[in-house]
Design a protein around this motif. Sequence first.
Motif, PDB file in Angstrom:
ATOM      1  N   ASN A 149       2.648  -1.030  -8.050  1.00  0.00           N
ATOM      2  CA  ASN A 149       2.132   0.075  -7.241  1.00  0.00           C
ATOM      3  C   ASN A 149       0.922   0.736  -7.891  1.00  0.00           C
ATOM      4  OD1 ASN A 149       4.050  -0.309  -5.233  1.00  0.00           O
ATOM      5  ND2 ASN A 149       5.498   1.101  -6.177  1.00  0.00           N
TER       6      ASN A 149
ATOM      7  N   GLU B 176      -2.063  -1.523  -7.307  1.00  0.00           N
ATOM      8  CA  GLU B 176      -2.514  -1.417  -5.915  1.00  0.00           C
ATOM      9  C   GLU B 176      -3.218  -0.086  -5.645  1.00  0.00           C
ATOM     10  OE1 GLU B 176      -2.595  -3.829  -3.632  1.00  0.00           O
ATOM     11  OE2 GLU B 176      -1.811  -5.126  -5.196  1.00  0.00           O
ATOM     12  N   MET B 177      -2.688   0.980  -6.206  1.00  0.00           N
ATOM     13  CA  MET B 177      -3.303   2.292  -6.023  1.00  0.00           C
ATOM     14  C   MET B 177      -4.707   2.312  -6.643  1.00  0.00           C
ATOM     15  SD  MET B 177      -1.690   6.081  -6.848  1.00  0.00           S
ATOM     16  CE  MET B 177      -0.294   5.279  -7.537  1.00  0.00           C
TER      17      MET B 177
ATOM     18  N   ILE C 210      -6.659  -0.286  -7.091  1.00  0.00           N
ATOM     19  CA  ILE C 210      -7.524  -1.119  -6.247  1.00  0.00           C
ATOM     20  C   ILE C 210      -7.936  -0.340  -5.006  1.00  0.00           C
ATOM     21  CG2 ILE C 210      -7.541  -3.163  -4.753  1.00  0.00           C
ATOM     22  CD1 ILE C 210      -5.708  -4.510  -6.872  1.00  0.00           C
ATOM     23  N   ASP C 211      -6.967   0.328  -4.387  1.00  0.00           N
ATOM     24  CA  ASP C 211      -7.253   1.085  -3.162  1.00  0.00           C
ATOM     25  C   ASP C 211      -8.276   2.198  -3.382  1.00  0.00           C
ATOM     26  OD1 ASP C 211      -5.465  -0.519  -1.835  1.00  0.00           O
ATOM     27  OD2 ASP C 211      -3.871   0.988  -1.709  1.00  0.00           O
ATOM     28  N   THR C 212      -8.252   2.802  -4.554  1.00  0.00           N
ATOM     29  CA  THR C 212      -9.191   3.895  -4.833  1.00  0.00           C
ATOM     30  C   THR C 212     -10.516   3.399  -5.403  1.00  0.00           C
ATOM     31  OG1 THR C 212      -8.285   4.254  -7.048  1.00  0.00           O
ATOM     32  CG2 THR C 212      -7.332   5.555  -5.229  1.00  0.00           C
ATOM     33  N   GLY C 213     -10.586   2.105  -5.714  1.00  0.00           N
ATOM     34  CA  GLY C 213     -11.815   1.551  -6.269  1.00  0.00           C
ATOM     35  C   GLY C 213     -12.063   1.948  -7.709  1.00  0.00           C
ATOM     36  N   ASN C 214     -11.033   2.387  -8.402  1.00  0.00           N
ATOM     37  CA  ASN C 214     -11.162   2.821  -9.788  1.00  0.00           C
ATOM     38  C   ASN C 214     -10.960   1.610 -10.706  1.00  0.00           C
ATOM     39  OD1 ASN C 214     -10.783   3.905 -12.368  1.00  0.00           O
ATOM     40  ND2 ASN C 214      -9.915   5.801 -11.542  1.00  0.00           N
TER      41      ASN C 214
ATOM     42  N   GLU D  93      -7.712   0.329 -12.753  1.00  0.00           N
ATOM     43  CA  GLU D  93      -7.152  -0.985 -12.392  1.00  0.00           C
ATOM     44  C   GLU D  93      -6.949  -1.845 -13.634  1.00  0.00           C
ATOM     45  OE1 GLU D  93      -8.251  -5.055  -9.948  1.00  0.00           O
ATOM     46  OE2 GLU D  93      -9.450  -3.254  -9.566  1.00  0.00           O
TER      47      GLU D  93
END
Length: 142
Positions: free
Chosen positions: A90, A93-94, A96-100, A104
């Motif tokens: 998780n 994925e979080m 990746i979703d935030t583009g950080n 990551e």
Amino acid sequence: MLSLEQMIFCIQKVYPGTRQGSDYWVAHPVDASLQQSGPAFVVEWKLDQPQPTEEQIEAHWTAHGDEYRAMAADADGRAKRNALLVDADNLVEMAIDTGNAALETSARSYRQSLRDLPQREGWPNAISWPDPADAQPSIPQT
């Protein structure tokens, strides 16, 4: 006092390939809080071979108890590690979703550290759990 699982382990040492619930039934008494209150015992024996005596079970526990404890420690460690891996997935994925990208990378490193634990020295009796702190997203202050 042997637990249900320990008794089953000992019986399976004497009779490999047998199964609790179909070849024999093992139980143990419980108290009002449903905690084991006495030693495990054989309720029903369905095998053609003679049922092991309490003395034989105790002898097998003395001979193989360390093997059981190692198996139990490994299973406990893997269960905890698997739960932490779900959390680590998780986190990845979080990130990746935030583009950080930095987060990551950190989350992936933490997840890999968890995956590598069973191969590290100290597994399963002296586990040095990786710290997920660097893989946590920062919560903005309002």
